[in-house]
Every structure is written in C-alpha cells, then in structure tokens.
Write an enzyme that holds these catalytic residues in place. Structure first.
Site, PDB file in Angstrom:
ATOM      1  CD1 TRP A  27     -12.126  21.029 -21.128  1.00 62.51           C
ATOM      2  CD2 TRP A  27     -14.201  21.316 -20.556  1.00 62.51           C
ATOM      3  NE1 TRP A  27     -12.806  20.046 -21.188  1.00 62.51           N
ATOM      4  CE2 TRP A  27     -13.952  19.944 -20.921  1.00 62.51           C
ATOM      5  CE3 TRP A  27     -15.544  21.484 -20.444  1.00 62.51           C
ATOM      6  CZ2 TRP A  27     -14.771  18.830 -20.993  1.00 62.51           C
ATOM      7  CZ3 TRP A  27     -16.517  20.461 -20.212  1.00 62.51           C
ATOM      8  CH2 TRP A  27     -16.009  19.090 -20.578  1.00 62.51           C
ATOM      9  CB  CYS A  34     -14.387  28.135 -17.701  1.00 60.54           C
ATOM     10  SG  CYS A  34     -15.086  27.526 -19.569  1.00 60.54           S
ATOM     11  CE  LYS A  64      -8.779   7.714 -12.115  1.00 64.90           C
ATOM     12  NZ  LYS A  64     -10.251   7.564 -12.047  1.00 64.90           N
ATOM     13  CG  ASN A  66     -17.451  28.145 -15.533  1.00 67.86           C
ATOM     14  OD1 ASN A  66     -17.633  27.352 -16.495  1.00 67.86           O
ATOM     15  ND2 ASN A  66     -17.367  27.487 -14.174  1.00 67.86           N
ATOM     16  N   GLY A  67     -19.884  28.393 -17.989  1.00 68.84           N
ATOM     17  CA  GLY A  67     -21.412  27.699 -17.751  1.00 68.84           C
ATOM     18  C   GLY A  67     -21.737  27.769 -19.268  1.00 68.84           C
ATOM     19  CG  HIS A 110     -22.653 -14.833 -22.724  1.00 66.29           C
ATOM     20  ND1 HIS A 110     -23.379 -15.895 -23.230  1.00 66.29           N
ATOM     21  CD2 HIS A 110     -22.319 -15.052 -21.554  1.00 66.29           C
ATOM     22  CE1 HIS A 110     -23.721 -16.734 -22.022  1.00 66.29           C
ATOM     23  NE2 HIS A 110     -22.934 -16.174 -21.090  1.00 66.29           N
ATOM     24  CD  GLU A 157      -9.919   9.878 -15.584  1.00 64.86           C
ATOM     25  OE1 GLU A 157     -10.275  10.926 -15.882  1.00 64.86           O
ATOM     26  OE2 GLU A 157     -10.306   9.044 -14.719  1.00 64.86           O
ATOM     27  CD  GLU A 196     -12.191   4.900 -10.879  1.00 64.27           C
ATOM     28  OE1 GLU A 196     -13.272   4.812 -11.467  1.00 64.27           O
ATOM     29  OE2 GLU A 196     -11.215   5.554 -10.586  1.00 64.27           O
ATOM     30  CE  LYS A 227     -10.380  16.485  -9.662  1.00 65.51           C
ATOM     31  NZ  LYS A 227      -9.963  14.972  -9.517  1.00 65.51           N
ATOM     32  NE  ARG A 276     -12.073  25.777 -12.498  1.00 59.62           N
ATOM     33  CZ  ARG A 276     -13.359  25.784 -11.828  1.00 59.62           C
ATOM     34  NH1 ARG A 276     -12.988  25.648 -10.399  1.00 59.62           N
ATOM     35  NH2 ARG A 276     -14.519  26.203 -11.911  1.00 59.62           N
TER      36      ARG A 276
HETATM   37  C1  AGP Z   1     -12.743  10.529 -12.783  1.00 61.49           C
HETATM   38  O1  AGP Z   1     -11.275  10.281 -12.997  1.00 61.49           O
HETATM   39  C2  AGP Z   1     -12.919  11.625 -13.949  1.00 61.49           C
HETATM   40  N1  AGP Z   1     -12.285  12.841 -13.250  1.00 61.49           N
HETATM   41  C3  AGP Z   1     -14.590  11.825 -13.923  1.00 61.49           C
HETATM   42  O2  AGP Z   1     -15.125  10.750 -14.262  1.00 61.49           O
HETATM   43  C4  AGP Z   1     -15.294  12.349 -12.698  1.00 61.49           C
HETATM   44  O3  AGP Z   1     -15.185  11.281 -11.884  1.00 61.49           O
HETATM   45  C5  AGP Z   1     -16.754  12.593 -12.933  1.00 61.49           C
HETATM   46  O4  AGP Z   1     -16.877  13.738 -13.757  1.00 61.49           O
HETATM   47  C6  AGP Z   1     -17.785  12.889 -11.720  1.00 61.49           C
HETATM   48  O5  AGP Z   1     -17.110  14.144 -10.958  1.00 61.49           O
HETATM   49  P1  AGP Z   1     -17.717  14.383  -9.615  1.00 61.49           P
HETATM   50  O6  AGP Z   1     -17.213  13.385  -8.842  1.00 61.49           O
HETATM   51  O7  AGP Z   1     -16.889  15.765  -9.243  1.00 61.49           O
HETATM   52  O8  AGP Z   1     -19.085  14.483  -9.550  1.00 61.49           O
END
Ligand code: AGP
Length: 614
Positions: free
Chosen positions: A77, A2, A490, A103-104, A509, A493, A486, A609, A27
């Site tokens: 969020w 958040c 990408k 937030n939390g 396998h 997501e 990766e 984020k 975020r």
């Molecule tokens: C990657 O594109 C995502 N945003 C997510 O997997 C991110 O890498 C992960 O949440 C870790 O975030 P950080 O590097 O800020 O710890």
C-alpha cells in the site's frame, strides 16, 4: 497497510505465497510481488495492481519449482513512492543475492540512503525499504552471516518495520524481524510460514508464534529460533489460531462488506448473551473488575480514528448520560500533538478494530506515560495495541475483511453501551429501574437488526435512486451526529462521492448555502427525541431550497403529504440506543450505492484496512 508472507519447506512455494497474499488482500494494496530462492539464484516477480496481474507474470515464467525451497511475498500500500513496478516489493541488493519485503515506515531512510549512495550503492526505487536492503547487504559483506548483518543493520533503523529477509548463500533460512508492525510465524511439519496477519495462514497451519516488538526469528523448515535485537535467544509460547476458512470467504455474498453487515445480529446477540446473563444482575466482563477499573477515576478520555472515532463520540453521550463523569474524545492523530490534563485519575480508552492503527497506539502510549489507566476495545486481542493496555475488552466480531468497518462498528457501540451501563451500576448514581429498562431494550436489538436486514431491498432501491448525485449531506442532532458522520464516511470511502455530515442546527449558519436540487440530504432522527420538532424544521429549511430529502427514522411517522422524498423506517428504539440500529441502514445505503456504480466495494481505492503509519 502492506501484507507480508514467507515460506520455507518442500511444497509449492509460489502457490503458498500467492494464496497467503490473497488472504491478506483485504488490507488494501496497489502492487504485489514475490521472490523465490532456488539453486540458481533469487528470482523476483512484481506487478502493479491486483494479485492476478502477478499470477500472470508467474505463469508466463513457467517456473520450475522443483528446486525452490523458500520464498517471500508482499502486497504494497504505497507510502514512500507511487504504486509502480520499481517501488513494488521485494527489493534486491545490487548483487542480486539479498532480498527482502517490508511493512512500516523508516523515518531515517533519507540519511541512510545518502550514506549508502556515497558508499557506492545504487538505488532503483523511491521507497524507504530499499535503504534497508542495501544496509543489510553492506553489513553482510563484513560479516558473511545474514543473522549478524541483520542485527547490525536494524540497530541503525528508526521507525516501524516488519521484515522478511532471504540471502541466496543461506537458503536454509528466512529471517523475520518485528518492530512496531505485526508479524507472526506459522509452524508446520518440516515447513514454516511467516505472515503479517493470521488470515494468510488459514488452511496452512493452526500453530503460531507471535513475534513481539524488537524480536527477530531465524526460520528454518525444521525449527524456529526467536531472539531479541541483542541476539539473545528467547522462549516464545506457541498459540493455536481460531480462524476458519469460512471467516475469510464470502460464503455466497457478493462482497465481504454485505456478508459482514448481515453478520451483525448474531454477533450482537452473542455479545449481549456473554455480558448480560440476567438483566437484573450487574453486567459482567470476564477479565475486568469494575470497582478496580473505576477506582479513583475522575475523567474519561477516548482516542480513536475513523469509524472507531465515530463510535467514541456516541460513547461520550452514553457515558456522560449514564455516569455523570466528564468524557472527552480526541482523534488520536490530534491527541499525540496536544498538551493533555491526563493523569492517574484518568481512564484512557483506545478503540481500534485492527489494534494496529499507529496514531491510536502512539496516543495510548502517551496517556500511559502520563499515569492514566488504559482500557482497549479491539476486535483483535492478538494485536499490538493490547500490549499497552491494563484492561482489554475484545469484540469477538470475527475477522473483518472488508476495508469499510461495519460489524466492528456496531460491536464497538454495543460494547461501549455495556461498559457505560456497567460504570453506572458500579457508581450506583442512577436508579436501578432506568438501568434495567435500558438493558432490557438492548436485548431486543438483535431481532430489530434482523428486521432492518429483512427490508434491505427498500434501502437498495433508495440508494440506486440517488446514485447519480456527486454530493450528499447527512444531517442529525445529539447522539446521532456521530451516526451522520459514520454514514457520510461509509458513503465517501466506498463510492468516492463528496459526502459530509453537519449538525442540523448548524445548517443555517453556512452549510445551507450548499443546498439546491443537486444536493440530496439524509436526515437521521428519532421520533422520541427532544429535538424531533427541531429536526423537522431543519428539514423544512432544506426543502425550501429544493434539496431532496430522505428521512432515516425509527417509527412510522406518516409522511405528511409527501414531505420527504423517501423514507427509511427502522423499528422503534430509545434515542440513547438508536445509533446501534441506525448503523445498519447507513451501511446498507452506502453499500448499495457503491455496488450500483460497480465499484470495488471491499477494497476501495487509496484505502487500507488498518493504517499502521502515522
Ligand atoms: C472505516 O470504515 C475505515 N476502515 C477507517 O476509518 C477505520 O475505521 C480507521 O482507520 C480506524 O481503524 P481501527 O478501528 O482499526 O483503528
């Protein structure tokens, strides 16, 4: 994660709050709201979805802002409770005089809620946050002091909370509270600001105070008093922020993600120039003495999440290859619950772009408690994770606004490569010539990245050709297994399709059962790899099952009579360094794939984020 903003002063409160929330949009969120305290009372405005829905609600209200001197705002969020208006922040006390944003996560909110309901408080949401507002309200009715009520209430909370709190009876102050979730105070002239993160303050002030855990601030328009949770006044240093408006605007790019992909060559160039003054000289880190760092180290462990975990996996290859030291990697969310052999002979490395990922912070706290040396690699040296580190390597990649990590990933890979080389130089276990040639090749990376970017139209065409498929497989071997992971991350997501990566040798396998003409495969391999021939035979196995084949490789292998349906060729680079260059085409492929589907590339659904909750 958040986002929180607060303002107290004589300027247009709602505009200041909305513009602050706008700069925190990256975020990720699914509802928004603000509360304004004027001489009639507290008004709360909330909306589902994006900030323009909230702006419409505010316009409709034709606010008379002349009497409003303080306000708080929030983008949510969803964690506890769906993304509905009732669950959106701010949350009000039953008498409508006390309001807050949070937030939390409050771990003991259920028992608090039961106790408060039994005492006659009414709840209108499913959130943990609402328990906080009624708890403070209960204490306020005993003390008639907002500060005292807050101090008593937060002592009963378990978990993580950044709070902004206002009471109609005390319009001269906003109280900000921080425990395990970031919160900063912006210092103005006869006005002051509160925010979860620095971008919310850009264009408003350059001076800030960082609240640390277990601290609260009484924020008035002409002064800020910081105290600990016992109510003792603390002296906090003022800091200057270095983020310009350009850092958080698209500067003509369609999305932040494309802007940040295109920033990579100059970011890597700057990083290499900073740490490799002369290839013949040892690699240099301003605030780390390699002999101190490596003294007594017999084992290295790396903890991270998501993209940072993929970077960790590539680091494992580099460090073991260059230093001969055993390196283990672990998703931070698993590390927390496993028994570890971590001790004072362990170097524990935490990788986190945001520096606020709860799992990674918790894992590092545990490693530190077990005696390990803690090294943190982060793009936010002002973040929470840094507080648990003995050593910090800042990426200096600039604010990464898009939820999908791109420039921070290649910055992490480059920093980890530099660290691996510096470790090898310190151990002196590798012939100097080999280290020198790797450094010299590393220095060619920025120009090769520019070359990839200059051919992105080809990658765009390829992505658009495959954007009808609902499944995708990424295949690789060796150090590029993490590149495949990766690439799949990408794509999934930001385009929401089912993209997965497999170790190419594992195809037969089991995963080979997935192959048919509806399953495109992106095979990632280096021409100069010892597994090159093996990769080609894996591709032949796939081709024999009618899978469509895209090759991502780093040399002009002729496409033997159209064996591959498509090819993405990047400049030559040794296999050890190839992930640093392959990163760009996998980012661009995912970007153009998602953009061709008109998806919200920068703020993909369900994602934040930084995940500040475990
Ligand atoms: C990657 O594109 C995502 N945003 C997510 O997997 C991110 O890498 C992960 O949440 C870790 O975030 P950080 O590097 O800020 O710890």
């Amino acid at each position: 994660m958040c986002g929180i903003v607060g303002y107290i002063g004589n300027n247009a409160v709602e505009e200041i709050l909305l513009s602050g929330l706008k700069n925190l949009e990256y975020r990720g969120y699914d509802s928004a709201g603000i509360a304004l305290n004027d001489n009639q009372g507290i008004d709360v405005f909330r909306a589902k979805g994006k900030l323009n829905n909230l702006a419409e609600v505010l316009n409709f209200k034709h606010l008379e802002t002349k009497h409003i001197s303080q306000g708080i705002g929030h983008i949510r969020w969803a964690t506890h409770g769906k993304a509905t208006i009732e669950n959106a922040h701010p949350h009000l006390s039953n008498d409508g005089k006390l309001v807050l944003v949070h937030n939390g996560i409050i771990e003991n909110y259920k028992e608090l809620k039961d106790e408060l309901i039994s005492q006659g408080f009414h709840f209108f949401s499913q959130t943990d946050t609402e328990a906080i507002v009624h708890l403070i309200d209960r204490e306020y009715k005993k003390t008639f002091s907002l500060e005292q009520a807050v101090i008593k209430a937060i002592a009963m909370l378990k978990g993580a909370f950044a709070l902004c709190i206002m009471h109609h009876n005390e319009p001269d102050k906003i109280i900000a509270v921080r425990k395990n979730a970031p919160l900063i105070i912006g210092l103005g002239k006869n006005e002051n600001f509160i925010a979860s993160d620095i971008p919310a303050l850009v264009g408003k002030t350059q001076k800030i105070i960082h609240l640390d855990d277990n601290e609260l601030a009484i924020v008035k328009k002409d002064k800020v008093i910081v105290k600990n949770f016992k109510g003792e006044v603390l002296n906090k240093a003022e800091e200057n922020i270095q983020i310009a408006q350009d850092d958080i605007t698209k500067q003509g790019y369609k999305h932040f993600m494309l802007k940040e992909i295109c920033e990579q060559p100059q970011i890597i160039h700057k990083m290499l120039a900073e740490h490799i003054e002369m290839p013949e000289q040892p690699i240099h880190f301003d605030n780390i003495n390699m002999t101190d760092l490596m003294e007594g180290v017999e084992k290295i462990e790396i903890v991270a999440c998501g993209t940072s975990l993929n970077a960790a996996q590539i680091a494992q290859y580099m460090m073991e290859d260059l230093t001969g030291i055993s390196v283990t990697i672990e998703p931070a969310s698993e590390y927390i619950y496993k028994r570890h052999l971590t001790n004072n002979k362990t170097l524990s490395i935490g990788i986190s772009q945001s520096g606020e990922t709860a799992d990674t912070i918790t894992a590092l706290k545990q490693a530190k408690a077990n005696g390990a040396k803690i090294l943190v690699i982060t793009n936010r040296p002002d973040s929470s994770i840094v507080r648990y580190a003995h050593y910090v390597l800042p990426l200096n990649a600039g604010i990464e606004v898009s939820v999908a990590a791109t420039k921070s990933y290649t910055a992490q890979l480059t920093m980890l490569c530099l660290l691996s080389l510096a470790m090898a130089e310190n151990k002196q276990n590798m012939e100097r010539q080999k280290i020198l040639s790797i450094k010299q090749e590393l220095l060619t990376l920025p120009i090769k990245m520019e070359e990839v970017l200059s051919s992105q139209r080809e990658i765009k065409k390829c992505a658009e050709k495959y954007n009808k498929y609902k499944n995708f497989i990424y295949l690789a071997r060796g150090i590029n297994i993490a590149t495949a992971q990766e690439g799949a991350l990408k794509l999934k997501e930001i385009s929401y399709i089912n993209a997965n990566s497999y170790v190419a040798g594992e195809l037969k396998h089991g995963p080979i059962a997935l192959l048919d003409s509806n399953m495109p495969i992106l095979a990632i391999f280096s021409q100069n790899s010892k597994t090159y021939e093996k990769m080609l035979s894996n591709c032949e196995e796939a081709k024999a099952r009618q899978a469509h084949l895209i090759a991502l490789t780093n040399s002009s292998i002729e496409n033997r009579k159209g064996f591959f349906d498509d090819m993405i060729i990047v400049p030559e680079l040794s296999e050890l360094l190839s992930p640093l260059l392959f990163a760009l085409p996998i980012q661009l492929f995912a970007y153009y794939f998602a953009d061709s589907l008109n998806l919200d590339v920068d703020q993909p659904r369900n994602l934040a984020k930084s995940v500040t909750v475990e």
